[in-house]
Design an enzyme around this catalytic site. Structure first.
Site, PDB file in Angstrom:
ATOM      1  N   LYS A 281       0.844  -1.200   0.000  1.00 22.34           N
ATOM      2  CA  LYS A 281       0.000   0.000   0.000  1.00 22.34           C
ATOM      3  C   LYS A 281       0.876   1.246   0.000  1.00 22.34           C
ATOM      4  CE  LYS A 281      -3.962  -1.765   2.629  1.00 22.34           C
ATOM      5  NZ  LYS A 281      -4.966  -1.597   1.577  1.00 22.34           N
ATOM      6  N   ASP A 351      -2.894  -7.420  -1.851  1.00 22.70           N
ATOM      7  CA  ASP A 351      -3.628  -6.530  -0.957  1.00 22.70           C
ATOM      8  C   ASP A 351      -5.116  -6.925  -0.871  1.00 22.70           C
ATOM      9  OD1 ASP A 351      -3.988  -4.480   0.816  1.00 22.70           O
ATOM     10  OD2 ASP A 351      -3.920  -2.868  -0.687  1.00 22.70           O
ATOM     11  N   ARG A 355     -10.338 -11.326   1.467  1.00 23.32           N
ATOM     12  CA  ARG A 355     -11.214 -12.333   0.848  1.00 23.32           C
ATOM     13  C   ARG A 355     -10.581 -13.712   0.851  1.00 23.32           C
ATOM     14  NH1 ARG A 355     -11.579  -8.736  -4.462  1.00 23.32           N
ATOM     15  NH2 ARG A 355     -11.457  -7.199  -2.787  1.00 23.32           N
TER      16      ARG A 355
HETATM   17  N1  BES Z   1      -8.131  -3.694   4.186  1.00 24.74           N
HETATM   18  C1  BES Z   1      -8.282  -3.260   2.859  1.00 24.74           C
HETATM   19  C2  BES Z   1      -9.560  -2.454   2.636  1.00 24.74           C
HETATM   20  C3  BES Z   1      -9.683  -1.164   3.389  1.00 24.74           C
HETATM   21  C4  BES Z   1      -9.403   0.025   2.771  1.00 24.74           C
HETATM   22  C5  BES Z   1     -10.138  -1.149   4.682  1.00 24.74           C
HETATM   23  C6  BES Z   1      -9.565   1.212   3.460  1.00 24.74           C
HETATM   24  C7  BES Z   1     -10.301   0.041   5.376  1.00 24.74           C
HETATM   25  C8  BES Z   1     -10.018   1.216   4.760  1.00 24.74           C
HETATM   26  C9  BES Z   1      -8.329  -4.460   1.922  1.00 24.74           C
HETATM   27  O1  BES Z   1      -7.575  -5.536   2.315  1.00 24.74           O
HETATM   28  C10 BES Z   1      -7.770  -4.008   0.618  1.00 24.74           C
HETATM   29  O2  BES Z   1      -6.633  -3.661   0.599  1.00 24.74           O
HETATM   30  N2  BES Z   1      -8.575  -4.035  -0.427  1.00 24.74           N
HETATM   31  C11 BES Z   1      -8.141  -3.651  -1.707  1.00 24.74           C
HETATM   32  C12 BES Z   1      -8.733  -4.620  -2.712  1.00 24.74           C
HETATM   33  C13 BES Z   1      -8.185  -4.459  -4.108  1.00 24.74           C
HETATM   34  C14 BES Z   1      -6.708  -4.756  -4.136  1.00 24.74           C
HETATM   35  C15 BES Z   1      -8.942  -5.377  -5.006  1.00 24.74           C
HETATM   36  C16 BES Z   1      -8.597  -2.234  -1.975  1.00 24.74           C
HETATM   37  O3  BES Z   1      -9.689  -1.873  -1.568  1.00 24.74           O
HETATM   38  O4  BES Z   1      -7.842  -1.484  -2.556  1.00 24.74           O
HETATM   39 ZN    ZN Z   2      -7.308  -5.770   4.346  1.00 27.22          ZN
HETATM   40 MG    MG Z   3      -5.558  -5.382   1.726  1.00 26.33          MG
END
Ligand code: BES
Ligand code: ZN
Ligand code: MG
Length: 500
Positions: A281, A351, A355
C-alpha cells in the site's frame, strides 16, 4: 459513569446541568419543564419569544440562573421537526448534551427524558438510547498517553435520566442496563481496533477471544498453523506467510443448548495489520490499517453482548486472524492457491487478502451446518467511494436475511445499503490458469469482493457486510471519537435479539 433513573418528587439536590429538548415549531417549551421548574420554563419561553431559540435541529439554547430549581444551568437542545424525530436524532441530541457538559467541565447532568418522546421514540426507547449513547460518547482510548493535556476530557461522572413520574421503573432500569451492556460491547470492540499492530497480533487476538470465552462461559477453540495446514486452509496460510506472526483461526460457540432452533455463524475479518503485502500500500495513512481486524472485533463484541443478554440462540463465531506483510516468504502476485473448499485462486493482488482468509473461514462454517452465515469485513476501499462513511455495504444471497439485516441496521443506527451480486459480475474474477482471480480490474470493487466470497459460502442463506468505510473515523462524531468505531456490534445484537 453513574447512570441513574429519577423522578420529579425526588429532585432534591442540584446538579451541574439540566438538559431539556424542544421540537421545531413548538410555540412553548415542553410542559414537563414547567412542571419541574417554572423559572426555567420562563427563561426558555422568553428566548423563544425573542427569537433567540426555535428548536431547529442541532440548535442549542443555554442559560444560567441561581434561582433555578434542579440546577443553575440549563441546556435546551433543538430537536428539529417532530415528524423527523427518530432514534438517530435522539442519539445525536444525547451526545450533544454530554459533549457540551464535558467541554464545560461539568460533572453531573440531569436529562429531562420526556422531552425526547415523539414519533417512533417511546418511553423505553428513551431510556435505552440515552444510556447507550452516554457510554458510547464517553469512550476514549488514552492508555498510551502520559501527557494529561493530550487526553480527551471526560468530566461528566453522573447522569440522571429524569421522568416526571416513574410508572415503569423496572422496565426502564432494564432498558438502561441493556443500553449500557451493548455500549460496553461496542467499546470493547473499539479498544481492540485501536490497539496498534505491534500490540495486537493474531496471537493476542486469539488470547483475547479465549479470555472472553472463559469469562462468558462459552466454548472456544483456536486453530494454529499446524491445524490450519491439516485442514487445507491455504488461503489463510498464504496471506500469513509473509509475516513472522503465525495465523490463528478462532472458533467460539455460544448457546449450544439452543441448537435445535438453528445455528448462526458469524465470520469476522481479523487482519491485525494490512500492509498490502508485496502489492504494498502507499505509505500515507497506512497506520490506519491496524483497523483491518474490525470485523473480528465486531464479532467478538457481539459474542460478549449476546452472552450477557442470555439470548436463546446458537451462534458460532469463526474468526481468521493474520498479519499481511511483505516478508521474504510472502506470497507473490501470480501465485495460485488451492483453497479450503477445493477451488483454485490466482492472486492478482496480495492486498486483496481479506477475501482469501474469509473464503477459508466461510467454507469452514460448513461443519456447523448453519441456517445462516453472516460475515463482517473491512474488505474494500471502494466501499468508501460507493457509500462513504454513512452506510455499510450489504450483499447477500438470501433476500429475507438481507432484509432483516437492513432493518436491524435502521433500528440500531448502523445503516446498510444493499449492492447487487448479479451473475453478470462473475466475469470480472473469472480465472485464466485458475478458477478464480482474487481481484478484478477495478470496476465495482465492493461487489467483486462480495462475488468472490460467494464462491466459498457453503449455505443458501448468507449476508456480507463490507465495513471498510465505517470501521474507522478520522474525525470526531457525536458519539464516535476518532479511531475505531466498533461498527457492527449494535447491528448484530439488534438482529440477533429479534432472530426467528
Ligand atoms: N483492508 C483493505 C480495505 C480497506 C481500505 C479497509 C480502506 C479500510 C479502509 C483491503 O484488504 C484491501 O486492501 N482491499 C483492496 C482490494 C483491491 C486490491 C482489489 C482495496 O480496496 O484497494
Ligand atoms: Zn485488508
Ligand atoms: Mg488489503
Amino acid at each position: 459513569m453513574n447512570i441513574t433513573i429519577g423522578s420529579f418528587e425526588r429532585v432534591k439536590s442540584k446538579v451541574d446541568l439540566l438538559v431539556a429538548g424542544m421540537f421545531e415549531g413548538d410555540a412553548k417549551p415542553p410542559l414537563v419543564l414547567k412542571k419541574l421548574d417554572g423559572t426555567a420554563f420562563q427563561l426558555v419561553q422568553s428566548a423563544i419569544k425573542n427569537k433567540r431559540f426555535s428548536g431547529k435541529k442541532d440548535e442549542q439554547f443555554h442559560g444560567y440562573l441561581d434561582s433555578l430549581r434542579s440546577s443553575n444551568e440549563i441546556l435546551v437542545l433543538g430537536l428539529g421537526k417532530k415528524e423527523n424525530w427518530k432514534y438517530e436524532p435522539a442519539r445525536r441530541a444525547t451526545a450533544g448534551a454530554l459533549n457540551f457538559a464535558n467541554a464545560n467541565k461539568l460533572k453531573s447532568i440531569r436529562i429531562l427524558a420526556e422531552c425526547f418522546l415523539g414519533g417512533a421514540v417511546k418511553l423505553e426507547d428513551v431510556a435505552f438510547l440515552i444510556s447507550q449513547t452516554i457510554d458510547l460518547a464517553t469512550y476514549k482510548f488514552d492508555r498510551y498517553q502520559t501527557k494529561e493535556e493530550l487526553k480527551p476530557k471526560r468530566t461528566v461522572e453522573s447522569v440522571e435520566i429524569l421522568f416526571s413520574q416513574l410508572s415503569k421503573k423496572k422496565e426502564m432500569t432494564q432498558m438502561i442496563e441493556e443500553g449500557r451492556l451493548i455500549a460496553g460491547a461496542v467499546n470493547f470492540a473499539r479498544d481492540l481496533i485501536n490497539e496498534p499492530g505491534n500490540r495486537l497480533q493474531p496471537r493476542q487476538l486469539a488470547d483475547c477471544a479465549r479470555d472472553l470465552a472463559k469469562e462468558s462461559g462459552f466454548r472456544s477453540e483456536v486453530l494454529g498453523i499446524a491445524e490450519l495446514k491439516k485442514n487445507n486452509m491455504n488461503g489463510i496460510l498464504a496471506v500469513a506467510q509473509g509475516s513472522h506472526q503465525s495465523p490463528q483461526l478462532i472458533v467460539l460457540e455460544y448457546g449450544v443448548s439452543h441448537k435445535r432452533n438453528g445455528t448462526i455463524c458469524l465470520v469476522g475479518k481479523g487482519v491485525t495489520f494490512d500492509s498490502g503485502g508485496i502489492s504494498l500500500k502507499p505509505s500515507g495513512g497506512m497506520e490506519k490499517m491496524k483497523c483491518d481486524m474490525s470485523g473480528a472485533a465486531a464479532v467478538l463484541g457481539t459474542m460478549k453482548a449476546i452472552s450477557k443478554l442470555k439470548l436463546k440462540i446458537h451462534v458460532v463465531a469463526v474468526i481468521p486472524c493474520v498479519e499481511n506483510m511483505p516478508g521474504g516468504g510472502a506470497q507473490r502476485p501470480g501465485d495460485i492457491i488451492k483453497m479450503h473448499n477445493g477451488k483454485s485462486v490466482e492472486v492478482i493482488n496480495t492486498d486483496a487478502e481479506g477475501r482469501l482468509i474469509l473464503a477459508d473461514a466461510l467454507s469452514y462454517t460448513k461443519r456447523f451446518n448453519p441456517k445462516s452465515v453472516i460475515d463482517l469485513a473491512t474488505l474494500t476501499g471502494a466501499c468508501s467511494v460507493a457509500l462513504g462513511d454513512r452506510a455499510i455495504g450489504l450483499m447477500g444471497t438470501d433476500p429475507k436475511l438481507v432484509d432483516q439485516v437492513r432493518k436491524a441496521g435502521e433500528r440500531s443506527g448502523e445503516r446498510c445499503w444493499e449492492l447487487p451480486l448479479w451473475d453478470e459480475y462473475a466475469d470480472l474474477i473469472k480465472g485464466h490458469h485458475s478458477d478464480l482471480l482474487n481481484a478484478g480490474s477495478g470496476q465495482a470493487g465492493t461487489i467483486v469482493g462480495g462475488m468472490f466470497l460467494k464462491e466459498f459460502v457453503p449455505v443458501k442463506s448468507w449476508a456480507h457486510l463490507d465495513i471498510a468505510s465505517t470501521a474507522w473515523t478520522d474525525a470526531n462524531k457525536p458519539y464516535h471519537v476518532k479511531g475505531g468505531s466498533g461498527v457492527g456490534v449494535r447491528l448484530l445484537v439488534e438482529l440477533l435479539k429479534n432472530w426467528k
